[in-house]
Design a protein around this motif. Structure first.
Motif, PDB file in Angstrom:
ATOM      1  N   MET A 178      65.910  58.637  34.865  1.00 34.81           N
ATOM      2  CA  MET A 178      65.752  58.488  33.432  1.00 34.81           C
ATOM      3  C   MET A 178      66.924  58.280  32.388  1.00 34.81           C
ATOM      4  O   MET A 178      66.819  57.515  31.625  1.00 34.81           O
ATOM      5  CB  MET A 178      64.976  59.576  32.819  1.00 34.81           C
ATOM      6  CG  MET A 178      64.662  59.776  31.127  1.00 34.81           C
ATOM      7  SD  MET A 178      64.483  61.455  30.653  1.00 34.81           S
ATOM      8  CE  MET A 178      63.317  62.134  31.691  1.00 34.81           C
ATOM      9  N   THR A 179      68.040  58.839  33.048  1.00 32.98           N
ATOM     10  CA  THR A 179      69.293  58.454  32.089  1.00 32.98           C
ATOM     11  C   THR A 179      69.596  57.011  32.347  1.00 32.98           C
ATOM     12  O   THR A 179      70.000  56.300  31.336  1.00 32.98           O
ATOM     13  CB  THR A 179      70.075  59.618  32.648  1.00 32.98           C
ATOM     14  OG1 THR A 179      69.709  60.848  32.222  1.00 32.98           O
ATOM     15  CG2 THR A 179      71.444  59.217  31.726  1.00 32.98           C
ATOM     16  N   LYS A 184      70.120  51.656  30.043  1.00 36.94           N
ATOM     17  CA  LYS A 184      69.923  50.024  30.151  1.00 36.94           C
ATOM     18  C   LYS A 184      69.185  49.483  29.101  1.00 36.94           C
ATOM     19  O   LYS A 184      69.420  48.489  28.613  1.00 36.94           O
ATOM     20  CB  LYS A 184      69.144  49.875  31.581  1.00 36.94           C
ATOM     21  CG  LYS A 184      69.136  48.485  31.770  1.00 36.94           C
ATOM     22  CD  LYS A 184      68.245  48.276  33.311  1.00 36.94           C
ATOM     23  CE  LYS A 184      68.228  46.765  33.721  1.00 36.94           C
ATOM     24  NZ  LYS A 184      67.713  46.631  34.901  1.00 36.94           N
ATOM     25  N   GLU A 185      68.270  50.500  28.509  1.00 35.30           N
ATOM     26  CA  GLU A 185      67.633  49.979  27.186  1.00 35.30           C
ATOM     27  C   GLU A 185      68.591  49.720  26.162  1.00 35.30           C
ATOM     28  O   GLU A 185      68.383  48.938  25.097  1.00 35.30           O
ATOM     29  CB  GLU A 185      66.462  51.139  26.916  1.00 35.30           C
ATOM     30  CG  GLU A 185      65.088  51.000  27.533  1.00 35.30           C
ATOM     31  CD  GLU A 185      63.934  52.002  27.108  1.00 35.30           C
ATOM     32  OE1 GLU A 185      64.234  52.119  25.804  1.00 35.30           O
ATOM     33  OE2 GLU A 185      63.526  52.468  27.713  1.00 35.30           O
ATOM     34  N   GLN A 200      81.212  50.459  33.984  1.00 35.29           N
ATOM     35  CA  GLN A 200      82.280  49.775  33.233  1.00 35.29           C
ATOM     36  C   GLN A 200      82.260  49.964  31.767  1.00 35.29           C
ATOM     37  O   GLN A 200      81.281  50.352  31.456  1.00 35.29           O
ATOM     38  CB  GLN A 200      82.063  48.099  33.678  1.00 35.29           C
ATOM     39  CG  GLN A 200      82.061  47.892  34.920  1.00 35.29           C
ATOM     40  CD  GLN A 200      83.488  48.195  35.562  1.00 35.29           C
ATOM     41  OE1 GLN A 200      84.483  47.993  35.120  1.00 35.29           O
ATOM     42  NE2 GLN A 200      83.289  48.687  36.953  1.00 35.29           N
ATOM     43  N   PRO A 201      83.561  49.905  31.290  1.00 36.57           N
ATOM     44  CA  PRO A 201      83.573  50.120  29.733  1.00 36.57           C
ATOM     45  C   PRO A 201      82.605  49.249  28.965  1.00 36.57           C
ATOM     46  O   PRO A 201      82.476  47.874  29.387  1.00 36.57           O
ATOM     47  CB  PRO A 201      84.910  50.001  29.490  1.00 36.57           C
ATOM     48  CG  PRO A 201      85.792  50.034  30.698  1.00 36.57           C
ATOM     49  CD  PRO A 201      84.795  49.605  31.811  1.00 36.57           C
ATOM     50  N   GLN A 202      81.591  49.612  28.208  1.00 37.26           N
ATOM     51  CA  GLN A 202      80.707  48.947  27.670  1.00 37.26           C
ATOM     52  C   GLN A 202      80.374  49.479  26.356  1.00 37.26           C
ATOM     53  O   GLN A 202      80.610  50.739  26.015  1.00 37.26           O
ATOM     54  CB  GLN A 202      79.533  48.771  28.450  1.00 37.26           C
ATOM     55  CG  GLN A 202      79.502  48.286  29.887  1.00 37.26           C
ATOM     56  CD  GLN A 202      78.259  48.613  30.735  1.00 37.26           C
ATOM     57  OE1 GLN A 202      77.110  48.073  30.469  1.00 37.26           O
ATOM     58  NE2 GLN A 202      78.556  49.220  31.943  1.00 37.26           N
ATOM     59  N   LYS A 203      79.652  48.774  25.331  1.00 35.70           N
ATOM     60  CA  LYS A 203      79.114  49.352  24.151  1.00 35.70           C
ATOM     61  C   LYS A 203      77.608  49.501  24.175  1.00 35.70           C
ATOM     62  O   LYS A 203      76.880  48.704  24.666  1.00 35.70           O
ATOM     63  CB  LYS A 203      79.669  48.500  22.883  1.00 35.70           C
ATOM     64  CG  LYS A 203      81.055  48.408  22.756  1.00 35.70           C
ATOM     65  CD  LYS A 203      81.463  47.738  21.344  1.00 35.70           C
ATOM     66  CE  LYS A 203      82.818  47.705  21.098  1.00 35.70           C
ATOM     67  NZ  LYS A 203      83.225  48.859  20.743  1.00 35.70           N
ATOM     68  N   TYR A 204      77.149  50.517  23.702  1.00 35.82           N
ATOM     69  CA  TYR A 204      75.800  50.770  23.375  1.00 35.82           C
ATOM     70  C   TYR A 204      75.204  49.859  22.428  1.00 35.82           C
ATOM     71  O   TYR A 204      75.957  49.805  21.372  1.00 35.82           O
ATOM     72  CB  TYR A 204      75.332  52.228  23.094  1.00 35.82           C
ATOM     73  CG  TYR A 204      75.517  53.223  24.088  1.00 35.82           C
ATOM     74  CD1 TYR A 204      74.450  53.288  25.354  1.00 35.82           C
ATOM     75  CD2 TYR A 204      76.347  54.516  24.144  1.00 35.82           C
ATOM     76  CE1 TYR A 204      74.791  54.045  26.120  1.00 35.82           C
ATOM     77  CE2 TYR A 204      76.387  55.249  25.338  1.00 35.82           C
ATOM     78  CZ  TYR A 204      75.460  55.154  26.256  1.00 35.82           C
ATOM     79  OH  TYR A 204      75.328  56.043  27.350  1.00 35.82           O
ATOM     80  N   LYS A 241      53.231  54.779  32.937  1.00 38.84           N
ATOM     81  CA  LYS A 241      54.657  53.752  33.303  1.00 38.84           C
ATOM     82  C   LYS A 241      55.750  54.524  32.558  1.00 38.84           C
ATOM     83  O   LYS A 241      56.854  53.882  32.487  1.00 38.84           O
ATOM     84  CB  LYS A 241      54.029  52.441  32.597  1.00 38.84           C
ATOM     85  CG  LYS A 241      52.971  51.695  32.928  1.00 38.84           C
ATOM     86  CD  LYS A 241      52.716  50.241  32.328  1.00 38.84           C
ATOM     87  CE  LYS A 241      51.467  49.602  32.941  1.00 38.84           C
ATOM     88  NZ  LYS A 241      50.231  50.295  32.798  1.00 38.84           N
ATOM     89  N   SER A 242      55.513  55.708  32.297  1.00 42.11           N
ATOM     90  CA  SER A 242      56.905  56.253  31.563  1.00 42.11           C
ATOM     91  C   SER A 242      58.080  56.378  32.541  1.00 42.11           C
ATOM     92  O   SER A 242      57.686  56.165  33.798  1.00 42.11           O
ATOM     93  CB  SER A 242      56.238  57.809  31.557  1.00 42.11           C
ATOM     94  OG  SER A 242      57.554  58.745  31.121  1.00 42.11           O
ATOM     95  N   VAL A 243      59.262  56.615  31.915  1.00 41.83           N
ATOM     96  CA  VAL A 243      60.249  56.599  32.765  1.00 41.83           C
ATOM     97  C   VAL A 243      60.506  58.030  33.235  1.00 41.83           C
ATOM     98  O   VAL A 243      61.473  58.632  33.881  1.00 41.83           O
ATOM     99  CB  VAL A 243      61.530  56.159  31.807  1.00 41.83           C
ATOM    100  CG1 VAL A 243      61.780  54.969  31.606  1.00 41.83           C
ATOM    101  CG2 VAL A 243      61.767  57.107  30.682  1.00 41.83           C
TER     102      VAL A 243
END
Length: 410
Positions: A178-179, A184-185, A200-204, A241-243
């Motif tokens: 779920m996390t 990813k969303e 990897q270093p990324q931005k939300y 279809k929930s996560v």
């Protein structure tokens, strides 16, 4: 306060909106706090845990009392370490017996400075102002998945990202999934290879969100349907279809005669004249929050049932393994603990008029689960009914709307 609960009809026909998921809400609040741009979260969970999380993120005090909110405490331990804020995190006596050591150890590997203020490995803790700079860490995955989720949520904001080794058997895997799905969303990719997670270093990416209904809360309506003679319950704001991993309750409850129909809303029905198997078994290593629901349903229906994989129950809001067994025995159900991680429920005839209150141990899931047994007794009395505010504050009102008789007294 004490609640006396009755429903002598043994049938239930109702329609209701399931409250939003506190698991998703709390994760989204951390992501929102870490995002460079503002975004809106609609339909936040009404639970006290989520309210505590939201308030704590906007509170600049030197000490935060997070009561007995385990997810909130663990997620904020990682978040405050990331932002380098000097703050003390504390809670109730029950919170102080829930281990935080594995998460603190992993954060220290990343450069955190955290002190235990009372007992080693347990709250309260003081987070010092060191900012995180490390890249590699390891954490025990066989105690609580929340340690791993807490680290994952901050991982893309670390200067060099995170390579996280998971030690031991991975419990509550669906919560990790779920996390990762929620990250990813919001534009963050997580690579999972065997027992190693790489971020990897990324931005939300800012993205307005509507929180879906909570499958853990829905499980109690499945339990009520299973224990009824006849039921048709329409649940809004819920999808198969929930996560959320706890959606597996729909499959579990087929064993007790409950069918699920999805057509916009979710409709659950009790199959007429259904007779469950005499002997059932379930493994709850991945779905610990469903264990109490299934235990009381099996007891109420007089089904021999073995519940295994209950390793995490003793370190929840209460020692749920001991609590569920003790309270079932008080109502004269046959229940025993096996090897400190399993529960055996055997067919038995309960007492019609209970002589003792159901003790909730200040644990919302004890109160919610034992409310299901009202069909099996002329009445059921539950102490501290307000404990449900932790996850499902409107539950008693929803029961009243469904035709149950509720009386509160001191």
């Amino acid at each position: 306060m004490i609640l006396r609960l009755r429903n002598l009809k043994r049938s239930i026909f109702t329609e209701l909106a399931i409250p939003a998921s506190k698991s998703i809400s709390n994760r989204c609040l951390i992501i929102q706090a870490l995002s460079d741009k503002e975004f809106e979260i609609r339909n936040l969970a009404p639970s006290s845990d989520t309210i505590l999380m939201k308030d704590a993120l906007s509170n600049d005090g030197s000490e935060l009392n997070l009561q007995n909110a385990g997810t909130t405490f663990r997620f904020l331990t990682a978040y405050m370490s990331l932002v380098g804020r000097e703050v003390t995190l504390t809670g109730t006596d029950d919170m102080k017996r829930r281990p935080i050591g594995p998460l603190v150890d992993a954060l220290k590997q990343l450069g955190a400075s955290i002190d235990y203020l009372e007992k080693e490995n347990y709250p309260p803790i003081k987070i010092n102002s060191n900012k995180l700079h490390g890249f590699k860490a390891s954490v025990s995955a066989n105690i609580s998945s929340q340690y791993v989720s807490a680290l994952l949520l901050i991982a893309p904001c670390l200067p060099n990202g995170l390579e996280l080794e998971l030690k031991g058997e991975i419990l509550s895997r669906p919560y990790l999934e779920m996390t990762i799905a929620l990250m990813k969303e919001y534009g963050v990719e997580v690579a999972w290879n065997s027992n190693t997670l790489m971020v990897q270093p990324q931005k939300y990416i800012a993205k307005n969100t509507v929180i879906e209904g909570d499958w853990s809360s829905a499980s109690y309506w499945y339990g009520l349907a299973a224990l009824s003679d006849e039921a048709k319950i329409t649940l809004k704001n819920l999808s198969t279809k929930s996560v959320q991993g706890d959606k597996v309750v729909a499959e579990m409850m087929k064993e007790f005669g409950v069918d699920t129909i999805e057509n916009g809303d979710l409709v659950i029905k009790k199959a007429k004249d259904f007779k469950p198997k005499e002997n059932l078994s379930f493994d709850f290593r991945q779905y610990p929050d469903l264990a109490l629901t299934v235990a009381v349903v099996a007891a109420g229906l007089g089904v021999n049932c073995e519940l295994t994989g209950l390793h995490a129950l003793p370190i929840k809001e209460s020692d749920r393994l001991q609590a569920v067994c003790t309270e079932l025995q008080k109502l004269e159900y046959d229940c025993s603990i096996i090897n400190d991680n399993a529960l055996q429920v055997k067919a038995s005839k309960p007492i019609l008029e209970p002589k003792e209150l159901v003790n909730t141990y200040q644990d919302h899931r004890i109160a919610l689960a034992f409310s299901l047994l009202n069909f099996e007794h002329r009445y059921l009395e539950i102490e501290e009914p307000d404990v449900i505010n932790k996850s499902y504050p409107n539950y008693w009102n929803d029961l009243k709307e469904a035709g149950f008789d509720l009386k509160f007294y001191d």
